[in-house]
Write a protein that holds these residues in place. Structure first.
Motif, PDB file in Angstrom:
ATOM      1  N   UNK A 396       0.811  -1.209   0.000  1.00  0.00           N
ATOM      2  CA  UNK A 396       0.000   0.000   0.000  1.00  0.00           C
ATOM      3  C   UNK A 396       0.849   1.266   0.000  1.00  0.00           C
ATOM      4  N   UNK A 397       2.163   1.091   0.250  1.00  0.00           N
ATOM      5  CA  UNK A 397       3.082   2.229   0.326  1.00  0.00           C
ATOM      6  C   UNK A 397       4.429   1.826  -0.260  1.00  0.00           C
ATOM      7  N   UNK A 398       5.266   2.830  -0.529  1.00  0.00           N
ATOM      8  CA  UNK A 398       6.653   2.547  -0.893  1.00  0.00           C
ATOM      9  C   UNK A 398       7.391   2.046   0.347  1.00  0.00           C
ATOM     10  N   UNK A 399       8.362   1.148   0.131  1.00  0.00           N
ATOM     11  CA  UNK A 399       9.151   0.600   1.235  1.00  0.00           C
ATOM     12  C   UNK A 399      10.628   0.694   0.876  1.00  0.00           C
ATOM     13  N   UNK A 400      11.439   1.152   1.820  1.00  0.00           N
ATOM     14  CA  UNK A 400      12.871   1.266   1.603  1.00  0.00           C
ATOM     15  C   UNK A 400      13.576  -0.072   1.865  1.00  0.00           C
ATOM     16  N   UNK A 401      14.685  -0.276   1.180  1.00  0.00           N
ATOM     17  CA  UNK A 401      15.512  -1.457   1.416  1.00  0.00           C
ATOM     18  C   UNK A 401      15.875  -1.541   2.895  1.00  0.00           C
ATOM     19  N   UNK A 402      15.771  -2.753   3.465  1.00  0.00           N
ATOM     20  CA  UNK A 402      16.082  -3.066   4.865  1.00  0.00           C
ATOM     21  C   UNK A 402      15.025  -2.561   5.846  1.00  0.00           C
ATOM     22  N   UNK A 403      13.924  -2.025   5.342  1.00  0.00           N
ATOM     23  CA  UNK A 403      12.831  -1.606   6.225  1.00  0.00           C
ATOM     24  C   UNK A 403      11.969  -2.813   6.567  1.00  0.00           C
ATOM     25  N   UNK A 404      11.571  -2.911   7.845  1.00  0.00           N
ATOM     26  CA  UNK A 404      10.653  -3.979   8.262  1.00  0.00           C
ATOM     27  C   UNK A 404       9.243  -3.592   7.837  1.00  0.00           C
ATOM     28  N   UNK A 405       8.571  -4.482   7.159  1.00  0.00           N
ATOM     29  CA  UNK A 405       7.236  -4.214   6.638  1.00  0.00           C
ATOM     30  C   UNK A 405       6.193  -4.477   7.727  1.00  0.00           C
ATOM     31  N   UNK A 406       5.286  -3.531   7.897  1.00  0.00           N
ATOM     32  CA  UNK A 406       4.236  -3.626   8.901  1.00  0.00           C
ATOM     33  C   UNK A 406       2.907  -4.071   8.261  1.00  0.00           C
ATOM     34  N   UNK A 407       1.995  -4.535   9.111  1.00  0.00           N
ATOM     35  CA  UNK A 407       0.667  -4.911   8.635  1.00  0.00           C
ATOM     36  C   UNK A 407      -0.007  -3.778   7.867  1.00  0.00           C
ATOM     37  N   UNK A 408       0.144  -2.532   8.370  1.00  0.00           N
ATOM     38  CA  UNK A 408      -0.560  -1.420   7.754  1.00  0.00           C
ATOM     39  C   UNK A 408       0.060  -0.977   6.425  1.00  0.00           C
ATOM     40  N   UNK A 409       1.150  -1.607   6.030  1.00  0.00           N
ATOM     41  CA  UNK A 409       1.798  -1.281   4.755  1.00  0.00           C
ATOM     42  C   UNK A 409       1.338  -2.195   3.624  1.00  0.00           C
ATOM     43  N   UNK A 410       0.539  -3.208   3.952  1.00  0.00           N
ATOM     44  CA  UNK A 410       0.130  -4.185   2.937  1.00  0.00           C
ATOM     45  C   UNK A 410      -1.364  -4.435   2.987  1.00  0.00           C
ATOM     46  N   UNK A 411      -1.865  -4.938   1.882  1.00  0.00           N
ATOM     47  CA  UNK A 411      -3.219  -5.472   1.820  1.00  0.00           C
ATOM     48  C   UNK A 411      -3.092  -6.981   1.740  1.00  0.00           C
ATOM     49  N   UNK A 412      -3.526  -7.663   2.797  1.00  0.00           N
ATOM     50  CA  UNK A 412      -3.455  -9.121   2.831  1.00  0.00           C
ATOM     51  C   UNK A 412      -4.712  -9.723   2.208  1.00  0.00           C
ATOM     52  N   UNK A 413      -4.633 -10.981   1.876  1.00  0.00           N
ATOM     53  CA  UNK A 413      -5.800 -11.724   1.414  1.00  0.00           C
ATOM     54  C   UNK A 413      -6.591 -12.145   2.649  1.00  0.00           C
ATOM     55  N   UNK A 414      -7.596 -11.348   3.010  1.00  0.00           N
ATOM     56  CA  UNK A 414      -8.350 -11.606   4.238  1.00  0.00           C
ATOM     57  C   UNK A 414      -9.189 -12.874   4.150  1.00  0.00           C
ATOM     58  N   UNK A 415      -9.357 -13.413   2.941  1.00  0.00           N
ATOM     59  CA  UNK A 415     -10.098 -14.667   2.786  1.00  0.00           C
ATOM     60  C   UNK A 415      -9.202 -15.892   2.981  1.00  0.00           C
ATOM     61  N   UNK A 416      -7.888 -15.662   3.065  1.00  0.00           N
ATOM     62  CA  UNK A 416      -6.947 -16.767   3.228  1.00  0.00           C
ATOM     63  C   UNK A 416      -7.078 -17.360   4.629  1.00  0.00           C
ATOM     64  N   UNK A 417      -7.159 -18.678   4.712  1.00  0.00           N
ATOM     65  CA  UNK A 417      -7.341 -19.324   6.012  1.00  0.00           C
ATOM     66  C   UNK A 417      -6.171 -19.052   6.942  1.00  0.00           C
ATOM     67  N   UNK A 418      -4.941 -19.018   6.429  1.00  0.00           N
ATOM     68  CA  UNK A 418      -3.787 -18.808   7.299  1.00  0.00           C
ATOM     69  C   UNK A 418      -3.847 -17.421   7.950  1.00  0.00           C
ATOM     70  N   UNK A 419      -4.342 -16.444   7.217  1.00  0.00           N
ATOM     71  CA  UNK A 419      -4.507 -15.096   7.772  1.00  0.00           C
ATOM     72  C   UNK A 419      -5.582 -15.102   8.860  1.00  0.00           C
ATOM     73  N   UNK A 420      -6.693 -15.790   8.593  1.00  0.00           N
ATOM     74  CA  UNK A 420      -7.772 -15.878   9.576  1.00  0.00           C
ATOM     75  C   UNK A 420      -7.318 -16.627  10.838  1.00  0.00           C
ATOM     76  N   UNK A 421      -6.549 -17.703  10.638  1.00  0.00           N
ATOM     77  CA  UNK A 421      -6.057 -18.457  11.795  1.00  0.00           C
ATOM     78  C   UNK A 421      -5.118 -17.613  12.640  1.00  0.00           C
TER      79      UNK A 421
END
Length: 430
Positions: A396-421
């Protein structure tokens, strides 16, 4: 002595067998098929792979007659085949939990989203689950173990995989009365966090590996994932983000993994780590307060103390999995299970500058690698566990090299069972 051999031989003489379903016929799956073909009373009755020809080849090279192999996705045909003691090749893992005679499912895919679904379905249908898919276990193992307990079945990692070998060594040490200070594994490959599958393609193919798998070995993600499973089993944590990864040898490692105040590298005990110069083995660092024990350890040439290393110089990967299959089905005992809950996490770090709108790939990709942190650090930083990245994950945003990616920086597949679990696991505080 020879308990497994005796009990399986007795089963075989009575015309019965321990029957499992195996999903994934890569290097680990093939090895397991060949090893099981040499054990009386144990049979890989169902082999599942998206390329059925791989399953055929593995069975035939293991000595199975082609006429004894039935390829089908039909439950009716599969039931008839298993009654005739045939081998079933299929593309449908659901046959495993639908076939009454299949007692356990073994996941050798290394695919976290698939592993979560396969384990969830199998456990809820009364099948034991043996996870060679450490990538899945590291992120949702605690909730899968909870589901297993509710259904009175066993959820377990495998003997021979490094996490299983480490925990077996730790269990040995604790059973003898030693104080367990640190555990870990040797690292086979050099460390290069920024390596890509293009860099290793030729080497990977020579070794019979997918390039992404070898990439995850070299960039350290695989090591972090394996130590994550150990952490969740023992309640140990990384001493620092990503671990120390020292260079040492079996004779010196006990002196290295001491507290800084003792001349070592550690800030605290109760940690997981890795070391160059120790591969392909696993290790445990122990101590004792008893002077008599220290004297005996010195006499046994285990060093001057106060810390001592217990070292197993090998792990046989899936060739050891039959031990876990036996223990799970016959003895109802796991090899390694996340008893302590989610105490650590492998979080996602950018290998290069990334752009908003990019579809993220996970382990072994050109975009990210994983590093190990405590679960508390993961929660406080809102960091994204790397195993939750799926085909629909988008930046959802630009990310710099070596930056730790946060939940709020991505759109996950909310229908994925592993995400729900994982969401449910976090909600329950497992």
């Amino acid at each position: 002595m020879f308990r497994m051999k005796r009990k399986l031989t007795k089963l075989n003489l009575m015309g019965d067998k321990v029957r499992i379903g195996l999903v994934g016929v890569g290097k680990m799956g093939r090895g397991l098929i060949h090893q099981m073909s040499r054990i009386d009373g144990m049979r890989p009755s169902l082999i599942v792979d998206e390329v059925p020809e791989k399953a055929y080849e593995a069975l035939i090279t293991a000595g199975v007659d082609r006429q004894d192999i039935i390829r089908t996705n039909s439950l009716t045909e599969a039931k008839l085949a298993i009654e005739k003691d045939k081998f079933i090749v299929s593309e449908d893992y659901e046959l495993g939990y639908k076939l009454e005679k299949i007692e356990a499912m073994v996941d050798a895919t290394g695919n976290p989203p698939f592993g979560a679904k396969m384990a969830y379905d199998s456990l809820n249908n009364g099948k034991h689950v043996i996870m060679l898919n450490v990538e899945c276990d590291a992120v949702v193992g605690p909730i899968l173990n909870m589901i297993a307990k509710k259904n009175d079945v066993v959820y377990t990692g495998s003997a021979g995989d490094e996490p299983g070998a480490i925990v077996e060594l730790a269990d040995f040490a604790i059973s003898l009365g030693f104080e367990l200070l640190a555990v870990g594994k040797g690292k086979n490959n050099p460390m290069n966090k920024y390596i890509t599958e293009d860099d290793v393609r030729e080497e990977a193919l020579k070794k019979g590996l997918y390039p992404k798998i070898l990439t995850s070995f070299i960039d350290g993600t695989n090591t972090m994932i394996e130590l994550n499973s150990v952490a969740n089993a023992l309640g140990f944590v990384p001493d620092i983000m990503g671990c120390h990864g020292v260079t040492t040898n079996p004779k010196e490692i006990a002196n290295v993994f001491k507290l800084k105040s003792q001349g070592g590298v550690l800030n605290k005990y109760g940690i997981v780590d890795f070391a160059f110069g120790m591969a392909p083995g696993v290790f445990a660092i122990v101590t004792s307060e008893a002077e008599e024990v220290k004297e005996l350890m010195k006499y046994l040439k285990m060093g001057d103390g106060p810390n001592y290393s217990l070292y197993r110089p090998y792990h046989l990967t899936s060739l050891e999995t039959p031990i876990t299959i036996y223990d799970a089905i016959v003895e109802k005992e796991p090899t390694i299970v996340p008893l302590q809950g989610q105490v650590a996490d492998v979080v996602t770090v950018a290998k290069r500058d990334l752009k908003k709108g990019e579809k993220l790939e996970g382990m072994g990709s050109k975009q990210v690698y994983g590093t190990l942190v405590t679960h508390e650090e993961q929660k406080s930083g809102n960091y994204l566990p790397i195993a939750l990245i799926g085909k629909k994950t988008e930046l959802l945003v630009d990310v710099k090299k070596d930056e730790i990616i946060r939940y709020d920086m991505v759109k996950l597949d909310e229908d994925s069972l592993i995400v729900k679990l994982r969401e449910e696991q976090d909600r329950l505080g497992l």
